[in-house]
Design an enzyme around this catalytic site. Sequence first.
Site, mmCIF file in Angstrom:
data_model
loop_
_atom_site.group_PDB
_atom_site.id
_atom_site.type_symbol
_atom_site.label_atom_id
_atom_site.label_comp_id
_atom_site.label_asym_id
_atom_site.label_seq_id
_atom_site.Cartn_x
_atom_site.Cartn_y
_atom_site.Cartn_z
ATOM 1 N N CYS A 74 0.131 -12.622 6.904
ATOM 2 C CA CYS A 74 0.113 -12.476 5.916
ATOM 3 C C CYS A 74 -0.609 -12.980 5.411
ATOM 4 O O CYS A 74 -0.692 -13.856 5.218
ATOM 5 C CB CYS A 74 1.576 -12.473 5.365
ATOM 6 N N GLU A 200 3.156 -1.430 6.492
ATOM 7 C CA GLU A 200 3.708 -2.331 7.120
ATOM 8 C C GLU A 200 4.567 -2.441 7.694
ATOM 9 O O GLU A 200 5.832 -1.930 6.857
ATOM 10 C CB GLU A 200 3.850 -4.058 6.543
ATOM 11 N N CYS A 209 -2.244 -5.430 0.931
ATOM 12 C CA CYS A 209 -1.807 -5.890 2.672
ATOM 13 C C CYS A 209 -3.212 -6.952 2.809
ATOM 14 O O CYS A 209 -4.211 -6.419 3.173
ATOM 15 C CB CYS A 209 -1.533 -5.074 3.420
ATOM 16 N N GLY A 212 -4.329 -6.371 6.587
ATOM 17 C CA GLY A 212 -4.806 -5.127 6.251
ATOM 18 C C GLY A 212 -5.648 -5.032 5.719
ATOM 19 O O GLY A 212 -6.511 -3.422 6.281
#
Length: 270
Positions: A74, A200, A209, A212
């Site tokens: 993350c 997500e 994100c 991302g």
Amino acid sequence: MRLPFIKMHGLGNDFIVIDGRAAAVPVMTARLAAALADRHTGIGCDQLIVLGPSDLADVQMRIFNHDGGEVEACGNATRAVGLLLGVPATIDTLGGLLSVDPGADGVAVDMGEPRFEWDQIPLAYPVDTHHMPVAFETLENPTAVNVGNPHVIFFVPDCDAIELDRLGPVIEHDPLFPERVNVNVATIKSRSRIRLRVWERGVGETLACGTGACATAVGAMRRGLTERDVTVALPGGELAIAWTAAGRITMTGPASESFRGSFDSAAFGA
């Protein structure tokens, strides 16, 4: 037993951080993580982060999504942990070792090298991940990148027009993605700017994100749509993403501490 926690966020992507480096914390289960993440009956977050000692790095970071599932990486949470540490450090994650460097412009993270092979994403069978011959209604010809966790990216004329709340879960759970997938819809605004929305896995659409943004930027660069240093604009704010000549991704952006508190672990079944 009451346990302290720190509520943090990166561009609105929010976290409960439990620091287990100096004090023992309950064994984190999917059920407990989901109970704490619940925004009505728990503390509320997109991801729950548990820090602990590591033999490989300065700190270990475990990441649990809103639904309680443990995931590999993350990016926004990595920046939040970097802010919490306050000094350059290495972080041990399921997705590999990451390094953070807090500075005046935010926290810079070395996210490592992207992976493109079909079995590294992973996909259920061999597919060209550069131009994937698949479509989900109007979303077609995606690219896939693993940046510690799996991402599929669709480049579209207007990402705000996509029904991501409807198509996101369909793509996330498609059999093509045996470990599910994070779904990105992106619009190229210029050679140096990308507009992005992300669904997500295990969370839903978030304000930001980090992984991302990294995956989308690399996907765009790989297709020759942008330069190798771009700004990715998400609903919650902007991230600077670079894919260096050495093949590594760097992400720089803000992180913030919201508040601190404590909770009764027994109340959540711990």
